[in-house]
Motif scaffolding. Structure first.
Motif, PDB file in Angstrom:
ATOM      1  N   GLY A 194      31.477  73.365 -24.182  1.00 54.50           N
ATOM      2  CA  GLY A 194      31.514  72.371 -22.926  1.00 54.50           C
ATOM      3  C   GLY A 194      31.893  70.982 -22.911  1.00 54.50           C
ATOM      4  O   GLY A 194      30.634  71.892 -22.022  1.00 54.50           O
ATOM      5  N   GLY A 195      32.572  70.583 -22.260  1.00 61.34           N
ATOM      6  CA  GLY A 195      32.054  69.589 -21.765  1.00 61.34           C
ATOM      7  C   GLY A 195      31.662  68.484 -22.078  1.00 61.34           C
ATOM      8  O   GLY A 195      31.115  67.338 -21.710  1.00 61.34           O
ATOM      9  N   LEU A 196      31.056  68.503 -23.495  1.00 63.27           N
ATOM     10  CA  LEU A 196      30.010  67.255 -23.571  1.00 63.27           C
ATOM     11  C   LEU A 196      30.891  66.206 -23.983  1.00 63.27           C
ATOM     12  O   LEU A 196      31.903  66.078 -24.475  1.00 63.27           O
ATOM     13  CB  LEU A 196      29.547  67.289 -24.913  1.00 63.27           C
ATOM     14  CG  LEU A 196      28.117  68.566 -24.991  1.00 63.27           C
ATOM     15  CD1 LEU A 196      27.705  68.917 -25.946  1.00 63.27           C
ATOM     16  CD2 LEU A 196      26.677  68.376 -23.464  1.00 63.27           C
ATOM     17  N   GLY A 216      31.785  63.876 -32.760  1.00 61.43           N
ATOM     18  CA  GLY A 216      31.521  62.401 -31.651  1.00 61.43           C
ATOM     19  C   GLY A 216      30.813  61.851 -30.492  1.00 61.43           C
ATOM     20  O   GLY A 216      30.942  61.192 -30.103  1.00 61.43           O
ATOM     21  N   VAL A 217      30.659  63.041 -30.358  1.00 62.52           N
ATOM     22  CA  VAL A 217      30.472  64.002 -29.267  1.00 62.52           C
ATOM     23  C   VAL A 217      28.655  62.437 -28.938  1.00 62.52           C
ATOM     24  O   VAL A 217      27.883  61.865 -29.770  1.00 62.52           O
ATOM     25  CB  VAL A 217      29.311  65.105 -28.892  1.00 62.52           C
ATOM     26  CG1 VAL A 217      28.141  64.883 -27.967  1.00 62.52           C
ATOM     27  CG2 VAL A 217      30.333  65.835 -28.631  1.00 62.52           C
ATOM     28  N   GLU A 218      28.408  61.986 -27.787  1.00 62.57           N
ATOM     29  CA  GLU A 218      27.133  60.902 -27.812  1.00 62.57           C
ATOM     30  C   GLU A 218      26.308  61.641 -28.312  1.00 62.57           C
ATOM     31  O   GLU A 218      25.660  62.869 -27.553  1.00 62.57           O
ATOM     32  CB  GLU A 218      26.950  60.146 -26.227  1.00 62.57           C
ATOM     33  CG  GLU A 218      28.970  59.728 -25.913  1.00 62.57           C
ATOM     34  CD  GLU A 218      28.550  59.924 -24.493  1.00 62.57           C
ATOM     35  OE1 GLU A 218      27.504  59.978 -23.570  1.00 62.57           O
ATOM     36  OE2 GLU A 218      29.240  58.938 -23.448  1.00 62.57           O
ATOM     37  N   ARG A 219      25.250  61.155 -28.821  1.00 60.09           N
ATOM     38  CA  ARG A 219      24.046  61.248 -29.186  1.00 60.09           C
ATOM     39  C   ARG A 219      22.916  61.615 -27.385  1.00 60.09           C
ATOM     40  O   ARG A 219      21.832  63.227 -28.450  1.00 60.09           O
ATOM     41  CB  ARG A 219      23.444  60.105 -30.017  1.00 60.09           C
ATOM     42  CG  ARG A 219      21.967  60.432 -30.439  1.00 60.09           C
ATOM     43  CD  ARG A 219      22.661  61.291 -31.930  1.00 60.09           C
ATOM     44  NE  ARG A 219      23.243  61.097 -32.820  1.00 60.09           N
ATOM     45  CZ  ARG A 219      22.446  60.181 -34.208  1.00 60.09           C
ATOM     46  NH1 ARG A 219      21.570  60.313 -34.138  1.00 60.09           N
ATOM     47  NH2 ARG A 219      23.533  59.218 -34.782  1.00 60.09           N
ATOM     48  N   ASP A 220      22.938  61.037 -27.048  1.00 55.14           N
ATOM     49  CA  ASP A 220      22.058  61.631 -25.896  1.00 55.14           C
ATOM     50  C   ASP A 220      22.784  63.424 -25.360  1.00 55.14           C
ATOM     51  O   ASP A 220      22.372  64.108 -24.810  1.00 55.14           O
ATOM     52  CB  ASP A 220      21.968  60.913 -24.673  1.00 55.14           C
ATOM     53  CG  ASP A 220      21.442  59.631 -25.127  1.00 55.14           C
ATOM     54  OD1 ASP A 220      20.110  59.351 -25.761  1.00 55.14           O
ATOM     55  OD2 ASP A 220      21.798  58.409 -23.932  1.00 55.14           O
ATOM     56  N   ALA A 221      24.011  63.123 -25.544  1.00 52.72           N
ATOM     57  CA  ALA A 221      24.300  64.659 -25.278  1.00 52.72           C
ATOM     58  C   ALA A 221      24.142  65.599 -25.876  1.00 52.72           C
ATOM     59  O   ALA A 221      24.542  66.545 -25.590  1.00 52.72           O
ATOM     60  CB  ALA A 221      26.340  64.199 -24.998  1.00 52.72           C
ATOM     61  N   ILE A 222      24.320  65.170 -27.416  1.00 54.42           N
ATOM     62  CA  ILE A 222      23.527  66.259 -28.170  1.00 54.42           C
ATOM     63  C   ILE A 222      22.198  66.395 -27.706  1.00 54.42           C
ATOM     64  O   ILE A 222      22.038  68.424 -28.165  1.00 54.42           O
ATOM     65  CB  ILE A 222      23.587  66.251 -29.602  1.00 54.42           C
ATOM     66  CG1 ILE A 222      24.523  65.403 -30.224  1.00 54.42           C
ATOM     67  CG2 ILE A 222      23.270  66.843 -30.860  1.00 54.42           C
ATOM     68  CD1 ILE A 222      25.056  65.093 -31.057  1.00 54.42           C
ATOM     69  N   PHE A 223      21.497  65.367 -27.534  1.00 55.06           N
ATOM     70  CA  PHE A 223      19.822  66.205 -26.924  1.00 55.06           C
ATOM     71  C   PHE A 223      20.008  66.436 -26.196  1.00 55.06           C
ATOM     72  O   PHE A 223      18.996  68.020 -26.308  1.00 55.06           O
ATOM     73  CB  PHE A 223      19.280  64.966 -27.448  1.00 55.06           C
ATOM     74  CG  PHE A 223      18.762  64.484 -28.523  1.00 55.06           C
ATOM     75  CD1 PHE A 223      17.258  64.641 -29.055  1.00 55.06           C
ATOM     76  CD2 PHE A 223      19.164  63.099 -29.125  1.00 55.06           C
ATOM     77  CE1 PHE A 223      16.934  64.299 -30.126  1.00 55.06           C
ATOM     78  CE2 PHE A 223      18.535  62.792 -30.067  1.00 55.06           C
ATOM     79  CZ  PHE A 223      17.305  63.130 -30.491  1.00 55.06           C
TER      80      PHE A 223
END
Length: 265
Positions: free
Chosen positions: A22-24, A176-183
């Motif tokens: 959560g939070g991403l 649709g989470v931001e790519r940087d947040a996934i990393f």
């Protein structure tokens, strides 16, 4: 009801690499809801206290991505009352039983021949690419289940970083989470208290020598280059995330919207 942001991460005794996803943030300004998607290493060694905490999460489904070799080595997950367990083996980045024999019993010369000079990292990159191209049915099954009724959900494999890491990453792409947040979430598996504990057979100091551990390290690291290779494979094979989600995973706009309704604030 939206669960409140947890003030501290729980310290589980027998479960490694547990966290709430959560939070991403998403690219359109929303965030993954707390208390609906969790990830971890296997649950086979969960203590009574660990199991009590996991039971308190109100889980609907536990997705176990381990194969038979993993389960023989570590044992089955502890049973959590009222929770559906879905065993969905994904290709093991480390080739199952053969890999664990090498990790536990391989001598220095064998490990050098198999893992030295970048071969260990290359092995991981290849496995991430292969998982993306060959496990579309499994990833599709997970996403459709989440969109229907399977949340709150916990995804895990053995160490909680590769197969679970990819499945979580694919889920976050669909949201649709931001790519940087996934990393950033993926790389959290490198924290010392989260890392898989490598066990070697033999009591001699040479079994855990610095060179042996250095040779094994790439197999137990979460490296940006591994996840990047998976995303590159999506681009190269399907031409982008949208066609990958639609063509490979069969996610219609309606399914994606249900997924977002269940998992996003």
């Amino acid at each position: 009801m939206t669960q409140q942001i947890p003030s501290t991460e729980p310290e589980l005794t027998g479960v490694r690499n547990f966290r709430d996803v959560g939070g991403l943030p998403t690219v359109d300004g929303r965030r993954v809801r707390y208390g609906v998607l969790f990830r971890s290493g296997h649950l086979a060694h969960a203590t009574q206290e660990d199991a009590a905490f996991l039971s308190s999460l109100g889980l609907h489904t536990v997705f176990d991505f381990r194969n038979a070799a993993d389960q023989k080595l570590e044992g089955p997950d502890v049973e959590l009352p009222g929770v559906r367990n879905v065993n969905l083996p994904l290709s093991d980045p480390a080739d199952g039983a053969e890999f664990w024999r090498m990790v536990r019993d391989g001598d220095l010369e064998q490990l050098r021949s198999i893992l030295a000079d970048g071969k260990a990292a290359d092995r991981m990159i290849s496995s991430y690419r292969l998982t993306i191209t060959t496990r579309t049915a499994e990833h599709s099954q997970v996403l459709h289940a989440l969109a229907e009724d399977s949340v709150p959900a916990l995804m895990h494999c053995a160490a909680g970083k590769d197969r679970a890491g990819l499945s979580v990453a694919v889920t976050l792409l669909a949201l649709g989470v931001e790519r940087d947040a996934i990393f950033d979430d993926y790389l959290k598996s490198n924290a010392k208290h989260r890392r898989y504990k490598v066990h070697r057979n033999g009591s001699s100091a040479s079994a855990y020598s610095p060179e042996v551990m250095e040779l094994l390290s790439p197999l137990f690291d979460a490296r940006e280059e591994y996840l990047a290779a998976a995303f590159e494979t999506v681009e190269e094979t399907w031409g982008g995330v949208e066609p990958y989600l639609e063509q490979a995973l069969g996610l219609t706009p309606e399914v994606r919207e249900r997924l977002r309704e269940r998992l996003l604030d």
